[in-house]
Design a protein around this motif. Structure first.
Motif, PDB file in Angstrom:
ATOM      1  N   GLY A 109      38.892  55.334  41.135  1.00  0.00           N
ATOM      2  CA  GLY A 109      40.032  54.661  41.769  1.00  0.00           C
ATOM      3  C   GLY A 109      40.539  55.427  42.982  1.00  0.00           C
ATOM      4  O   GLY A 109      40.959  54.841  43.976  1.00  0.00           O
ATOM      5  N   PHE A 110      40.475  56.755  42.903  1.00  0.00           N
ATOM      6  CA  PHE A 110      40.957  57.597  43.995  1.00  0.00           C
ATOM      7  C   PHE A 110      40.037  57.516  45.208  1.00  0.00           C
ATOM      8  O   PHE A 110      40.488  57.446  46.350  1.00  0.00           O
ATOM      9  CB  PHE A 110      41.047  59.051  43.514  1.00  0.00           C
ATOM     10  N   SER A 111      38.737  57.532  44.959  1.00  0.00           N
ATOM     11  CA  SER A 111      37.799  57.696  46.072  1.00  0.00           C
ATOM     12  C   SER A 111      37.149  56.416  46.571  1.00  0.00           C
ATOM     13  O   SER A 111      36.813  56.306  47.741  1.00  0.00           O
ATOM     14  CB  SER A 111      36.707  58.693  45.670  1.00  0.00           C
ATOM     15  N   VAL A 112      36.937  55.426  45.697  1.00  0.00           N
ATOM     16  CA  VAL A 112      36.128  54.259  46.076  1.00  0.00           C
ATOM     17  C   VAL A 112      36.915  52.948  46.040  1.00  0.00           C
ATOM     18  O   VAL A 112      36.943  52.193  46.999  1.00  0.00           O
ATOM     19  CB  VAL A 112      34.885  54.124  45.150  1.00  0.00           C
ATOM     20  N   ARG A 113      37.556  52.703  44.889  1.00  0.00           N
ATOM     21  CA  ARG A 113      38.102  51.377  44.607  1.00  0.00           C
ATOM     22  C   ARG A 113      39.210  50.988  45.590  1.00  0.00           C
ATOM     23  O   ARG A 113      40.060  51.785  45.936  1.00  0.00           O
ATOM     24  CB  ARG A 113      38.660  51.357  43.176  1.00  0.00           C
ATOM     25  N   HIS A 114      39.174  49.754  46.040  1.00  0.00           N
ATOM     26  CA  HIS A 114      40.260  49.200  46.850  1.00  0.00           C
ATOM     27  C   HIS A 114      40.852  48.033  46.061  1.00  0.00           C
ATOM     28  O   HIS A 114      40.175  47.048  45.814  1.00  0.00           O
ATOM     29  CB  HIS A 114      39.751  48.720  48.203  1.00  0.00           C
ATOM     30  N   GLU A 115      42.097  48.207  45.661  1.00  0.00           N
ATOM     31  CA  GLU A 115      42.725  47.173  44.839  1.00  0.00           C
ATOM     32  C   GLU A 115      42.875  45.880  45.618  1.00  0.00           C
ATOM     33  O   GLU A 115      43.331  45.879  46.754  1.00  0.00           O
ATOM     34  CB  GLU A 115      44.115  47.650  44.372  1.00  0.00           C
ATOM     35  N   GLN A 116      42.469  44.799  44.986  1.00  0.00           N
ATOM     36  CA  GLN A 116      42.684  43.484  45.591  1.00  0.00           C
ATOM     37  C   GLN A 116      43.200  42.554  44.510  1.00  0.00           C
ATOM     38  O   GLN A 116      42.676  42.540  43.399  1.00  0.00           O
ATOM     39  CB  GLN A 116      41.373  42.955  46.169  1.00  0.00           C
ATOM     40  N   LEU A 117      44.200  41.804  44.847  1.00  0.00           N
ATOM     41  CA  LEU A 117      44.775  40.902  43.866  1.00  0.00           C
ATOM     42  C   LEU A 117      43.889  39.689  43.665  1.00  0.00           C
ATOM     43  O   LEU A 117      43.403  39.083  44.621  1.00  0.00           O
ATOM     44  CB  LEU A 117      46.162  40.455  44.322  1.00  0.00           C
ATOM     45  N   GLU A 118      43.638  39.361  42.397  1.00  0.00           N
ATOM     46  CA  GLU A 118      42.889  38.155  42.062  1.00  0.00           C
ATOM     47  C   GLU A 118      43.846  36.962  42.202  1.00  0.00           C
ATOM     48  O   GLU A 118      45.059  37.118  42.096  1.00  0.00           O
ATOM     49  CB  GLU A 118      42.371  38.242  40.628  1.00  0.00           C
ATOM     50  N   PRO A 119      43.297  35.750  42.421  1.00  0.00           N
ATOM     51  CA  PRO A 119      44.166  34.573  42.559  1.00  0.00           C
ATOM     52  C   PRO A 119      45.078  34.364  41.345  1.00  0.00           C
ATOM     53  O   PRO A 119      46.208  33.958  41.478  1.00  0.00           O
ATOM     54  CB  PRO A 119      43.165  33.420  42.692  1.00  0.00           C
ATOM     55  N   GLY A 120      44.590  34.687  40.134  1.00  0.00           N
ATOM     56  CA  GLY A 120      45.397  34.447  38.931  1.00  0.00           C
ATOM     57  C   GLY A 120      46.219  35.635  38.489  1.00  0.00           C
ATOM     58  O   GLY A 120      46.607  35.714  37.326  1.00  0.00           O
ATOM     59  N   SER A 121      46.482  36.584  39.388  1.00  0.00           N
ATOM     60  CA  SER A 121      47.187  37.805  38.983  1.00  0.00           C
ATOM     61  C   SER A 121      48.640  37.504  38.622  1.00  0.00           C
ATOM     62  O   SER A 121      49.259  36.583  39.159  1.00  0.00           O
ATOM     63  CB  SER A 121      47.126  38.848  40.096  1.00  0.00           C
ATOM     64  N   THR A 122      49.157  38.312  37.685  1.00  0.00           N
ATOM     65  CA  THR A 122      50.522  38.078  37.198  1.00  0.00           C
ATOM     66  C   THR A 122      51.547  38.664  38.180  1.00  0.00           C
ATOM     67  O   THR A 122      51.197  39.404  39.102  1.00  0.00           O
ATOM     68  CB  THR A 122      50.718  38.766  35.833  1.00  0.00           C
ATOM     69  N   GLY A 123      52.801  38.320  37.926  1.00  0.00           N
ATOM     70  CA  GLY A 123      53.874  38.828  38.782  1.00  0.00           C
ATOM     71  C   GLY A 123      53.951  40.345  38.743  1.00  0.00           C
ATOM     72  O   GLY A 123      54.158  40.991  39.774  1.00  0.00           O
TER      73      GLY A 123
END
Lengths: 92, 213
Positions: free
Chosen positions: B104-118
């Motif tokens: 998560g620190f080095s690679v992952r880029h968070e992206q919200l999925e269409p069905g993501s919760t509040g």
């Protein structure tokens, strides 16, 4: 495995600039390295039957690794531990 | 202690090993207690505190049969094997947790999925606001140890954690977060309002908020 994950964890720790988070990061890396050393020396002492390696494994690396783990846990606990008075002073 | 077969009676270091075993068990137990308190304060499974607690519970359980056997309190060879296997499991669990956070620190880029919760929208918004204030690496370093999920489950704990990390600059950081959240989700909030008040106000808004394309 533990020694393997300690390498990227070490590089992550190198990138952290905040002193408190950096201390936590290096304590985690220290635990991973010492516990990895414990497993490595334990395997070698079991394989070659060398008393000194057994001593190094059981009486040095393992207790030290658990000591560092305890320190890490304490620092992690302290990270969220602030008195209401200090909180008020820091926020205002 | 676990995972390997030793003959302590033939070793000149046997007594030192017994003392080491006791000290190690005491340290793990102390660690378990401290992490239990820390994890209970975060009130979420998505925090490093809870992940470390899960690891230490397995590690502690794995050490008990071995220590009883080493100290001669019980002849428990089959359980000793179970302890060794459980110790190996604890190492896999720890590697998984640390590896996931390093990823998560080095690679992952968070992206919200269409069905993501509040709640997920608020968490990602906080991560984005931290990144705009401290840079991507700085924000990820904070998130490694003070997961933004804690801001939802226990905003006061998250505020305390940020206070310990930033000291006197915390007020500015929190204002940037609360005002940024208010702007993103279209609510009005007073300057210097606490994070928990902001999170409470955001709850219903975040559920219906549309992500920017």
């Amino acid at each position: 495995m533990i020694l393997g994950v300690s390498i990227p964890a070490f590089f992550v720790a190198m990138f952290i600039e905040n002193p408190k988070l950096r201390t936590l990061a290096f304590l985690l890396v220290g635990f991973l390295l010492l516990h990895g050393l414990y497993h490595a020396t334990a395997v070698l002492s079991s394989y070659y039957d060398i008393d000194f390696l057994e001593f190094l494994s059981l009486s040095v690396a393992q207790p030290l690794s658990y000591l560092v783990l305890a320190l890490f846990a304490y620092k992690l606990y302290k990270l969220g531990d602030t008195s209401h008075e200090r909180l008020r002073l820091q926020l205002h | 202690m676990s995972g390997y077969v030793y003959n302590s009676t033939s070793s000149v270091y046997g007594s030192a090993n017994n003392l080491g075993d006791w000290l190690s068990l005491a340290r793990i137990f102390g660690t378990l207690m401290v992490l239990a308190v820390a994890a209970s304060r975060t009130k979420t499974f998505g925090s490093l505190q809870t992940e470390m607690l899960a690891f230490v519970i397995i590690l502690f359980t794995a050490e008990i049969p071995e220590i009883l056997n080493t100290l001669g309190y019980a002849s428990i060879a089959p359980i000793q094997d179970f302890g060794s296997e459980l110790h190996a499991v604890s190492m896999v669990v720890l590697t998984g947790f640390v590896g996931y956070r390093v990823y998560g620190f080095s690679v992952r880029h968070e992206q919200l999925e269409p069905g993501s919760t509040g709640d997920q929208r608020i968490v990602e918004a906080i991560r984005g606001l931290l990144a705009s204030n401290f840079g991507t690496m700085g924000a990820k370093a904070i998130d490694f140890y003070a997961d933004a999920n804690i801001a939802i489950s226990n905003p006061e704990e998250y505020t305390k954690t940020l206070t310990n990390v930033f000291g006197k600059g915390t007020g500015h950081v929190l204002t940037a977060i609360t005002q940024g959240l208010a702007k993103q989700f279209g609510i009005s909030i007073t300057d210097g309002a606490p994070l928990d008040e902001c999170i409470n106000l955001l709850g219903p808004k975040a559920q219906t908020h549309q992500n920017p394309a």
